[in-house]
Design an enzyme around this catalytic site. Structure first.
Site, PDB file in Angstrom:
ATOM      1  N   ARG A 143      90.970  12.477 107.059  1.00 42.81           N
ATOM      2  CA  ARG A 143      92.193  12.717 106.299  1.00 42.81           C
ATOM      3  C   ARG A 143      92.134  11.948 104.981  1.00 42.81           C
ATOM      4  NH1 ARG A 143      93.836  11.257 111.614  1.00 42.81           N
ATOM      5  NH2 ARG A 143      94.938  12.906 112.758  1.00 42.81           N
ATOM      6  N   HIS A 250      92.655  13.489 117.011  1.00 39.40           N
ATOM      7  CA  HIS A 250      93.924  14.067 117.455  1.00 39.40           C
ATOM      8  C   HIS A 250      94.323  13.505 118.812  1.00 39.40           C
ATOM      9  CE1 HIS A 250      93.353  17.888 114.806  1.00 39.40           C
ATOM     10  NE2 HIS A 250      94.055  16.961 114.174  1.00 39.40           N
TER      11      HIS A 250
END
Length: 286
Positions: A143, A250
């Site tokens: 990210r 995740h």
């Protein structure tokens, strides 16, 4: 005290107190910055002299008149509800006016991997700094906030297999990703401190990292789409969704599934092949 850029000292004081409280909760810097940003926007609307004087009607009207994307609206609602809940728990207010904000269903995003051609072109044209950002996002699925925080001296680790990078993910969760040899060498050769330093001595903001990468990609492609591309190609290579989940960091496998694009031609081929088998079965049964 952090400058909250508000017209009312009362708002600035309460936002800063909430920032300190969130730091005590050990929330990530990205989460703290996002939530305080939402409150600063509300403060600039000057709905009341202090946040504890805002009415339910005014808060609902202010949030409702913004044409935000669904996920943005969900994030704003979460920030406000948490802020007023904190105010209630610390006896700053007796009324949690944010409970008037309705629940917003999450959108069901479709995987949207960046085009490989766009990425290759961006890599060729980018300067060394942005090219490194591109590689971290594309090859490791990181990210923008994770890329911004890379600190090679602190984050590089070595084991019997090779070099790896400790990635500081959302919610203060960390994961360790193996590095290709050439990428590991680039990080080892980097100057001390943050890989992408800012003029004030810290690291570049996640927003600015994302902006630089998006500019390099052009054509409306975002940095986050590199993460989708990484997820899609690794899944195509391994057929291991849990591996992709670990790679992306995740918490939920359902989230990972939304990142993996399926080639429409493969779906068509699979349906055609299965139909052919059933056609053969019907023919043999006649």
């Amino acid at each position: 005290m952090t400058n909250t850029n508000t017209s009312s000292p009362a708002w600035a004081k309460e936002i800063e107190s909430w920032r300190v409280a969130m730091k005590a909760m050990r929330l990530s810097p990205q989460t703290i910055e996002l939530r305080t940003y939402h409150l600063r926007r509300l403060a600039r609307a000057q709905l009341a002299e202090s946040p504890w004087e805002v009415s339910r009607a005014d808060l609902l009207e202010w949030t409702g008149k913004h044409d935000w994307r669904r996920e943005t609206a969900r994030a704003v609602r979460s920030s406000f509800r948490r802020f007023w809940a904190w105010g209630l728990s610390t006896s700053r207010t007796k009324d949690n006016v944010a409970d008037v904000l309705p629940m917003i269903r999450p959108e069901q995003p479709q995987p949207r991997p960046a085009s490989s051609t766009v990425v290759v072109t961006a890599m060729k044209d980018a300067d060394a700094r942005v090219a490194l950002m591109l590689r971290l996002a594309n090859e490791l699925g990181m990210r923008r906030g994770e890329v911004a925080q890379v600190h090679p001296e602190n984050d590089l680790v070595h084991d019997l297999v090779g070099w790896a990078l400790v990635v500081h993910g959302k919610g203060s969760r960390k994961r360790v990703l193996p590095l290709p040899d050439d990428l590991a060498q680039l990080l080892r050769d980097a100057p001390s401190g943050y890989l992408f330093p800012s003029p004030d001595g810290g690291h570049l903001s996640p927003h600015w990292v994302g902006t630089l990468v998006s500019r390099a990609l052009a054509d409306g492609t975002t940095m986050h789409q590199l993460r989708h591309l990484c997820a899609t190609e690794v899944h195509e290579q391994t057929h291991d969704l849990r591996l992709v989940q670990t790679l992306l960091g995740h918490a939920s496998l359902a989230t990972t599934q939304r990142y993996v694009a399926v080639d429409d031609s493969k779906v068509r081929d699979a349906i055609a092949a299965r139909s052919h088998r059933w056609s053969s079965s019907r023919s043999s049964g006649e």
